[in-house]
Design an enzyme around this catalytic site. Structure first.
Site, PDB file in Angstrom:
ATOM      1  N   SER A 157       1.134  -1.223  -0.053  1.00  0.00           N
ATOM      2  CA  SER A 157      -0.523   0.223  -0.011  1.00  0.00           C
ATOM      3  C   SER A 157       0.970   0.879   0.298  1.00  0.00           C
ATOM      4  O   SER A 157       1.967   1.369   0.483  1.00  0.00           O
ATOM      5  CB  SER A 157      -0.786  -0.467   0.985  1.00  0.00           C
ATOM      6  OG  SER A 157      -1.980   1.068   1.453  1.00  0.00           O
ATOM      7  N   TYR A 170      -2.556  -0.631  10.059  1.00  0.00           N
ATOM      8  CA  TYR A 170      -2.535  -1.276   8.935  1.00  0.00           C
ATOM      9  C   TYR A 170      -1.009  -0.354   7.981  1.00  0.00           C
ATOM     10  O   TYR A 170      -0.307  -1.804   7.569  1.00  0.00           O
ATOM     11  CB  TYR A 170      -3.817  -1.160   8.079  1.00  0.00           C
ATOM     12  CG  TYR A 170      -4.169  -1.169   6.237  1.00  0.00           C
ATOM     13  CD1 TYR A 170      -4.025  -1.905   6.025  1.00  0.00           C
ATOM     14  CD2 TYR A 170      -2.944   0.300   5.708  1.00  0.00           C
ATOM     15  CE1 TYR A 170      -4.275  -2.072   4.510  1.00  0.00           C
ATOM     16  CE2 TYR A 170      -3.310   0.121   4.119  1.00  0.00           C
ATOM     17  CZ  TYR A 170      -4.075  -1.164   3.618  1.00  0.00           C
ATOM     18  OH  TYR A 170      -3.875  -1.563   2.367  1.00  0.00           O
TER      19      TYR A 170
HETATM   20  N1  LIG Z   1      -8.649  -1.104  -2.408  1.00  0.00           N
HETATM   21  C1  LIG Z   1      -7.442   0.193  -2.358  1.00  0.00           C
HETATM   22  O1  LIG Z   1      -7.854   1.195  -2.871  1.00  0.00           O
HETATM   23  C2  LIG Z   1      -6.383  -0.370  -2.110  1.00  0.00           C
HETATM   24  C3  LIG Z   1      -5.234   0.317  -1.285  1.00  0.00           C
HETATM   25  C4  LIG Z   1      -3.789  -0.172  -1.214  1.00  0.00           C
HETATM   26  C5  LIG Z   1      -3.842  -0.997  -1.186  1.00  0.00           C
HETATM   27  N2  LIG Z   1      -5.077  -2.764  -0.813  1.00  0.00           N
HETATM   28  C6  LIG Z   1      -4.526  -3.818  -0.511  1.00  0.00           C
HETATM   29  O2  LIG Z   1      -5.339  -4.936  -1.816  1.00  0.00           O
HETATM   30  C7  LIG Z   1      -5.324  -6.215  -1.254  1.00  0.00           C
HETATM   31  C8  LIG Z   1      -6.828  -6.006  -1.861  1.00  0.00           C
HETATM   32  O3  LIG Z   1      -7.815  -5.394  -1.031  1.00  0.00           O
HETATM   33  P1  LIG Z   1      -9.271  -4.834  -1.058  1.00  0.00           P
HETATM   34  O4  LIG Z   1      -8.919  -3.387  -1.111  1.00  0.00           O
HETATM   35  O5  LIG Z   1      -9.795  -5.369  -2.651  1.00  0.00           O
HETATM   36  O6  LIG Z   1     -10.036  -5.053  -0.302  1.00  0.00           O
HETATM   37  P2  LIG Z   1     -11.402  -6.221   0.080  1.00  0.00           P
HETATM   38  O7  LIG Z   1     -12.420  -5.538  -1.060  1.00  0.00           O
HETATM   39  O8  LIG Z   1     -11.575  -5.782   1.442  1.00  0.00           O
HETATM   40  O9  LIG Z   1     -11.100  -7.150   0.098  1.00  0.00           O
HETATM   41  C9  LIG Z   1      -9.989  -7.943   0.211  1.00  0.00           C
HETATM   42  C10 LIG Z   1      -9.951  -9.358   0.740  1.00  0.00           C
HETATM   43  O10 LIG Z   1      -9.253  -9.838   2.014  1.00  0.00           O
HETATM   44  C11 LIG Z   1     -10.197 -10.763   2.092  1.00  0.00           C
HETATM   45  N3  LIG Z   1      -9.653 -10.894   3.921  1.00  0.00           N
HETATM   46  C12 LIG Z   1      -9.738  -9.734   5.295  1.00  0.00           C
HETATM   47  N4  LIG Z   1      -8.746 -10.592   6.213  1.00  0.00           N
HETATM   48  C13 LIG Z   1      -8.802 -11.673   5.656  1.00  0.00           C
HETATM   49  C14 LIG Z   1      -9.025 -13.137   6.583  1.00  0.00           C
HETATM   50  N5  LIG Z   1      -8.791 -12.843   8.048  1.00  0.00           N
HETATM   51  N6  LIG Z   1      -8.525 -14.204   6.404  1.00  0.00           N
HETATM   52  C15 LIG Z   1      -9.079 -14.101   5.199  1.00  0.00           C
HETATM   53  N7  LIG Z   1      -9.494 -13.391   4.188  1.00  0.00           N
HETATM   54  C16 LIG Z   1      -9.083 -11.907   4.537  1.00  0.00           C
HETATM   55  C17 LIG Z   1     -11.257 -10.187   2.367  1.00  0.00           C
HETATM   56  O11 LIG Z   1     -12.779 -11.154   2.920  1.00  0.00           O
HETATM   57  P3  LIG Z   1     -14.014 -10.681   3.545  1.00  0.00           P
HETATM   58  O12 LIG Z   1     -14.818 -10.640   2.365  1.00  0.00           O
HETATM   59  O13 LIG Z   1     -14.312 -11.904   3.398  1.00  0.00           O
HETATM   60  O14 LIG Z   1     -13.944 -10.324   4.163  1.00  0.00           O
HETATM   61  C18 LIG Z   1     -11.774 -10.273   0.863  1.00  0.00           C
HETATM   62  O15 LIG Z   1     -11.929 -11.165   0.082  1.00  0.00           O
HETATM   63  C19 LIG Z   1      -5.377  -5.419   0.442  1.00  0.00           C
HETATM   64  O16 LIG Z   1      -4.365  -6.600   1.053  1.00  0.00           O
HETATM   65  C20 LIG Z   1      -5.310  -3.906   0.649  1.00  0.00           C
HETATM   66  O17 LIG Z   1      -4.546  -3.200   1.661  1.00  0.00           O
HETATM   67  C21 LIG Z   1      -5.994  -2.258  -1.498  1.00  0.00           C
END
Ligand SMILES: NC(=O)c1ccc[n+]([C@@H]2O[C@H](COP(=O)([O-])OP(=O)(O)OC[C@H]3O[C@@H](n4cnc5c(N)ncnc54)[C@H](OP(=O)(O)O)[C@@H]3O)[C@@H](O)[C@H]2O)c1
Length: 250
Positions: A157, A170
């Site tokens: 991130s 985080y």
């Molecule tokens: N979106 C952004 O703008 C952004 C920016 C920088 C970095 N990121 C990174 O990108 C990655 C994906 O994020 P996203 O935006 O796609 O988030 P998201 O929509 O919240 O999806 C996160 C996924 O991780 C799963 N997860 C969370 N905790 C878990 C656990 N304890 N065990 C197993 N699975 C778990 C969630 O499962 P559930 O659906 O069951 O909750 C969900 O499928 C993350 O590492 C995040 O830090 C995202």
């Protein structure tokens, strides 16, 4: 400037013959990556904590007539050593290699100042974002070693590269992910068959982004499906020489 070469145009068979495991595959970026990998010929293993969401991704892949994926229900915030070992045993009983591991699952946690972050929240975020990444990589390492060219991508991130107020556990967890990637990559060197890189997605329209920025119009940010070229590149043999890099998708 993108890390993907301008002339990189993946065909539908770009990832054929590869088995790729995606964590957090039920939603957001992980869901989009799993679908994109399947659409480019990979057999995808969908790992996540909400089985229903994994089943919906499974159904979407099957409905497109793509290779049948596997489903691995696992809560990375609570999984213990025995569960990781069991998972590795199950996978090595079924597959003779693992070509890629996308560490995508991430826990934002309540956003608090450092002074107000509870130890419980701190542990939970570190467990899901840092410890789970190490444990899963370690138990799957023997299977990754069997692949002719394997790719491990650790999702980072912007706040894992420059600290920012109120991003607490985080942000610190993502710094740890960057460090973990560097140590693994340095141990593997440039001649190993396993490469390790980190990827900062940038702002993406997902549940996590909407939680972190509730006042922001969701349409300000791209949907994950529109960004997948970089995720595909990192799992394809085209990126075989890329190791130890902190990459940004946008
Ligand atoms: N979106 C952004 O703008 C952004 C920016 C920088 C970095 N990121 C990174 O990108 C990655 C994906 O994020 P996203 O935006 O796609 O988030 P998201 O929509 O919240 O999806 C996160 C996924 O991780 C799963 N997860 C969370 N905790 C878990 C656990 N304890 N065990 C197993 N699975 C778990 C969630 O499962 P559930 O659906 O069951 O909750 C969900 O499928 C993350 O590492 C995040 O830090 C995202």
């Amino acid at each position: 400037m993108s890390f993907v070469p301008d002339d990189y145009t993946p065909g539908t068979d770009e990832l054929s013959g590869k088995t790729l495991l995606v964590t957090g595959a039920g939603d957001g970026i992980g869901r989009a990556a799993a679908l994109a990998y399947a659409r480019h010929g990979a057999e995808v293993l969908l790992l996540g904590r909400t089985e229903k969401k994994l089943e919906a991704v499974y159904d979407a892949i099957i409905s497109e007539g793509l290779r049948e994926p596997g489903i691995i229900p696992l809560d990375l915030a609570t999984a213990n050593e025995d569960q990781y070992r069991e998972l590795a045993q199950q996978l090595s009983g079924t597959f003779d290699k693992l070509d890629g591991l996308l560490h995508n699952a991430g826990l934002l946690g309540d956003r608090r100042s450092m002074a107000q972050t509870s130890l419980q929240l701190w542990h939970q975020v570190m467990q899901a974002n840092v410890n789970a990444t190490q444990m899963l990589t370690q138990v799957l390492f023997p299977l990754l070693e069997q692949a002719p060219s394997a790719s491990v991508v650790m999702t980072s991130s912007g706040v894992g590269r420059k600290g920012r107020a109120f991003w607490g556990a985080y942000a610190v967890s993502k710094f740890a992910v960057e460090g973990m990637m560097q140590v693994w990559a340095d141990e593997m060197g440039d001649t190993s068959r396993i490469r390790f890189n980190s990827l900062n997605p940038g702002a993406v329209n997902t549940a996590m982004r909407r939680t972190a920025y509730p006042a922001e119009p969701p349409t300000n940010n791209p949907d994950p499906e529109t960004l997948m070229r970089g995720w595909i590149y990192l799992m394809s043999d085209a990126s075989a020489a890329v190791n130890g890099q902190a990459l940004s998708a946008q």
